[in-house]
Design a protein around this motif. Sequence first.
Motif, PDB file in Angstrom:
ATOM      1  N   GLN A  90       3.945  17.215  73.415  1.00 27.47           N
ATOM      2  CA  GLN A  90       3.778  17.635  72.016  1.00 27.47           C
ATOM      3  C   GLN A  90       3.875  19.147  71.868  1.00 27.47           C
ATOM      4  O   GLN A  90       3.674  19.675  70.772  1.00 27.47           O
ATOM      5  N   ILE A  91       4.161  19.840  72.963  1.00 27.56           N
ATOM      6  CA  ILE A  91       4.388  21.279  73.019  1.00 27.56           C
ATOM      7  C   ILE A  91       3.132  22.071  72.685  1.00 27.56           C
ATOM      8  O   ILE A  91       2.681  22.877  73.473  1.00 27.56           O
ATOM      9  N   GLY A  92       2.562  21.831  71.477  1.00 26.75           N
ATOM     10  CA  GLY A  92       1.324  22.520  71.128  1.00 26.75           C
ATOM     11  C   GLY A  92       1.496  24.010  70.937  1.00 26.75           C
ATOM     12  O   GLY A  92       0.639  24.797  71.343  1.00 26.75           O
ATOM     13  N   LEU A  93       2.609  24.427  70.318  1.00 30.06           N
ATOM     14  CA  LEU A  93       2.730  25.846  69.969  1.00 30.06           C
ATOM     15  C   LEU A  93       1.649  26.172  68.948  1.00 30.06           C
ATOM     16  O   LEU A  93       1.262  25.324  68.142  1.00 30.06           O
ATOM     17  N   PHE A  94       1.167  27.418  68.952  1.00 32.09           N
ATOM     18  CA  PHE A  94       0.150  27.822  67.983  1.00 32.09           C
ATOM     19  C   PHE A  94       0.836  28.090  66.651  1.00 32.09           C
ATOM     20  O   PHE A  94       1.577  29.059  66.517  1.00 32.09           O
ATOM     21  N   PRO A  95       0.569  27.246  65.648  1.00 35.74           N
ATOM     22  CA  PRO A  95       1.332  27.380  64.400  1.00 35.74           C
ATOM     23  C   PRO A  95       1.030  28.677  63.652  1.00 35.74           C
ATOM     24  O   PRO A  95       1.823  29.098  62.823  1.00 35.74           O
ATOM     25  N   HIS A  96      -0.109  29.314  63.938  1.00 39.14           N
ATOM     26  CA  HIS A  96      -0.464  30.526  63.201  1.00 39.14           C
ATOM     27  C   HIS A  96       0.066  31.780  63.869  1.00 39.14           C
ATOM     28  O   HIS A  96      -0.168  32.882  63.386  1.00 39.14           O
ATOM     29  N   GLN A  97       0.756  31.624  64.989  1.00 42.81           N
ATOM     30  CA  GLN A  97       1.283  32.797  65.674  1.00 42.81           C
ATOM     31  C   GLN A  97       2.797  32.743  65.705  1.00 42.81           C
ATOM     32  O   GLN A  97       3.394  31.665  65.729  1.00 42.81           O
ATOM     33  N   THR A 105       0.868  34.814  75.034  1.00 41.35           N
ATOM     34  CA  THR A 105      -0.530  34.389  75.143  1.00 41.35           C
ATOM     35  C   THR A 105      -1.177  34.704  76.497  1.00 41.35           C
ATOM     36  O   THR A 105      -2.198  35.384  76.558  1.00 41.35           O
ATOM     37  N   VAL A 106      -0.580  34.193  77.556  1.00 33.83           N
ATOM     38  CA  VAL A 106      -1.228  34.368  78.853  1.00 33.83           C
ATOM     39  C   VAL A 106      -1.188  35.832  79.322  1.00 33.83           C
ATOM     40  O   VAL A 106      -2.223  36.372  79.729  1.00 33.83           O
ATOM     41  N   TYR A 139       7.975  31.669  62.958  1.00 36.79           N
ATOM     42  CA  TYR A 139       6.817  30.817  63.238  1.00 36.79           C
ATOM     43  C   TYR A 139       7.278  29.441  63.707  1.00 36.79           C
ATOM     44  O   TYR A 139       8.391  29.014  63.384  1.00 36.79           O
ATOM     45  N   LYS A 141       6.886  26.473  62.808  1.00 39.67           N
ATOM     46  CA  LYS A 141       7.391  25.492  61.841  1.00 39.67           C
ATOM     47  C   LYS A 141       8.859  25.734  61.494  1.00 39.67           C
ATOM     48  O   LYS A 141       9.508  24.857  60.936  1.00 39.67           O
ATOM     49  N   ARG A 155       6.683  29.958  77.066  1.00 34.57           N
ATOM     50  CA  ARG A 155       5.272  30.317  77.006  1.00 34.57           C
ATOM     51  C   ARG A 155       4.575  29.977  78.322  1.00 34.57           C
ATOM     52  O   ARG A 155       3.752  30.741  78.820  1.00 34.57           O
TER      53      ARG A 155
END
Lengths: 344, 277, 219
Positions: A90-97, A105-106, A139, A141, A155
């Motif tokens: 599901q990837i799980g990218l941060f939608p707010h970034q 991130t890391v 972003y 989306k 990432r």
Amino acid sequence: MAVEPKIRLDHVSKVYPGTDTPAVSELTLDIDPGEILVLVGPSGCGKSTTLRLINRMIEPTGGRIYLDGDDVTDVNPDQLRRRIGYVIQQIGLFPHQTIAENVATVPKMLKWEKKKISARVDELLDMVGLDPRVYGGRYPKELSGGQAQRVGVARALGADPSIMLMDEPFGAIDPITRESLQNEFLRLQDELRKTIVFVTHDIDEAIKMGDRIAILGKQSVVHQADTPERILAYPVDDFVRSFIGAGTAMKGLAFERVGDLDLAPFDGPNGNGESGAEPTGTITADATLYEALEEMLRTADGKTIVLDDSGEPAGVVELSHLSDALRTAQDEARRHYDELEAAS
Amino acid sequence: MSESVAPVITKRRADQDDAAKAAVVSVTSTTRLWRRFSLLLAPVLIVALALVLWFYYQSLGVGTTAQIQVSSALDWDTKLRPQLTQHLTIAFWSTLLVIAIAVPLGVLLTRSGVRKIGPAVLTVANSGQALPAYGLLIIFLALLGQGARTVIVALVVYAILPVLRNTMVGLDSVDRSTLEAGRGMGMTRLQTLLRIELPLAVPVIVAGIRTAMIINIGMATLAFLIGGGGLGITINSGLKLNQDPVLLVGAIMVALVALTFDWLGALAERFLHPRGL
Amino acid sequence: MDGLQSWWSYVVGHSDDVFEATLEHAQITVTVVILATVFSVALGIYVQSRPTSKAIALAISGIFLTIPALALFALFIPLVGPGNSPAMMALFLYAILPILRNTVTGLDEVSPAVVESARGMGMSPAQQLWRVRLPLAWPLIMTGVRISTLLTVGIAAIAILVGGGGLGVFIQGGLTRLGLPNSVESVWVGTVFTVVLGLALDAVLSLIQRLTSSRGLRA
């Protein structure tokens, strides 16, 4: 085995509280540096659980886990995970970034310098084929599924971890995009040489992606762990045989190239007359045996002409070449397993 | 007053993110747990509060040992019972009128011709929350004079918003494909409205009615200000006389009425839910 | 038109009083909403992962919202006496539910895949909360704050009935002088300015919501 395994699972178990049967039972597995090991098995066999035990997203209830020879079973899991890339379906990218922030991130958590981070982000986006100037400020989306998964891989590579864990990374992507992502990823891996544990339920994906495949049954019991060639040539038991399914022999043909065969001579347009109809199909020397078979079937000749680099006929590949190649692979695999058995 | 706002937003956001679907499941299960919990908690609280009130009232010695002010303000037959009746009458009629006006209006505003003005109506309905009930009441007093009738008119105006909003939201949130399917089977517009849209919107509409009812019971507390009676009289007497016992009995009775009817509303919401939703 | 003119001249004539009452009303509201926001968001974070606590917290804060304002205001008088304090305490209780519910819903809605990947990259639970979960829930939390603000502004108008201040003063003043000159104008001042204050605060909060929410979260 001269090399020390990159990852060693030593009798690792997971029993969920309130259940009797372990989800993963006494799993022992070595993963060598730079290889892609694919964990494959039917759904519910515990392959994802096994993967998540390695970065301790799930805490094992028994056994030890070693990375580079160090026991990491009890180290701080957050520190551990920053050293291991992790990609999920599901990837799980941060939608707010933004994409750039996601990829950073890391490195940010590891307190890299700003300049180094932004250089690294650009490098990674380039690496996965996304122009950082175009996509960096977007972003999640605004991305397609395939693009999002590229960012997910970038990432995970953020702080250049030597180990990547990938849980059905291409599972939610349409077949055409998946194919190209798989190819790109293999090309990337040729350069990066990460140690990768890759989970899938799709045996074809396993064959394509894996340097080695571990076929898991219930409770992550390893039925067979070997190269795709050997597994296809010599499934050790009925479970493996039924899991890899129909067309096993044909799938095995994909691992050898026509150029490696001892070809029959090409005697000119009418030269092969006495051994039946002359072949009409042509393939190149770097084609796989599988492609050769397809060409034979297409032309209904039972053989096909092999062209060399300059496009001149170099020889003819016949159906018997293919069955010989299969038999050789099977014999080799059987001998290998006999030796293993004799040794133990 | 805001019952339906968050769920609507929830729905929109959830649609955006497929991966969030699993999370949405957990939302609904929490909401369900919360609802079930409220349904159980409320009667316990109501009974406990009623007992507290009863013993407190007994301990005051109304009509015997209590001060004359307290005794007269809290006399059951001449004060509390009639006030309670007035209170409930006001709340009942205003709620009924709200339903009679707001539901058809909501249906009308979601028909295809006038649908475009829907969002504007919803915006007004939402910002109407800042409308002070007190001011509205006095304005109507100035317009219509004293009495329970004026109170009811003011309440209808005030409480129409939640029912209107929920009717519109409930009808709008019915899946388009369900409607297409209905139309595809040859249903007329009226049939799709009566057989598909309204039944599916019932839970949301009932929630709005429950909100309106609670607003009405709450505002009926202010009816005394314009000669409409109700239990507000007792609270006000307590304030004016500086008698905490009077104040407390009035306030607890009002709270009891509100909690009881809210609970009944919650039961209605639960049992009017179409099966399968 | 006449009515509007006389109303406006009343406003101009009493502009100092109107300003002061509006300011007091705003102070009551803002204080209550800030306290309620801090309390409810903290409570929401705490109960979100605990289903039973979550159900209890939501049920209790829902009950507060059910109790009529005058009754809840009055219940605090024996404790703190008349004035703005009982009103603010009751308003605080009213303001909890919308914020609490939206905090919980917002956190619940964060995609499990996002949390999984945050954890997988080595974020500690606190980092997951501050860097990922709260920012994602934020727009919904702010919506809750806005709802609570409108609610508080409207109800605060009856603070006058328990001896408090704010714009209710004008409504009460009009009521007691009803029939005398300028009484209706006074009621309209209290009502209109309450609504205007509500809309103004909502506009400010809407702006804050926009500025503090990531562009990536907009529809």
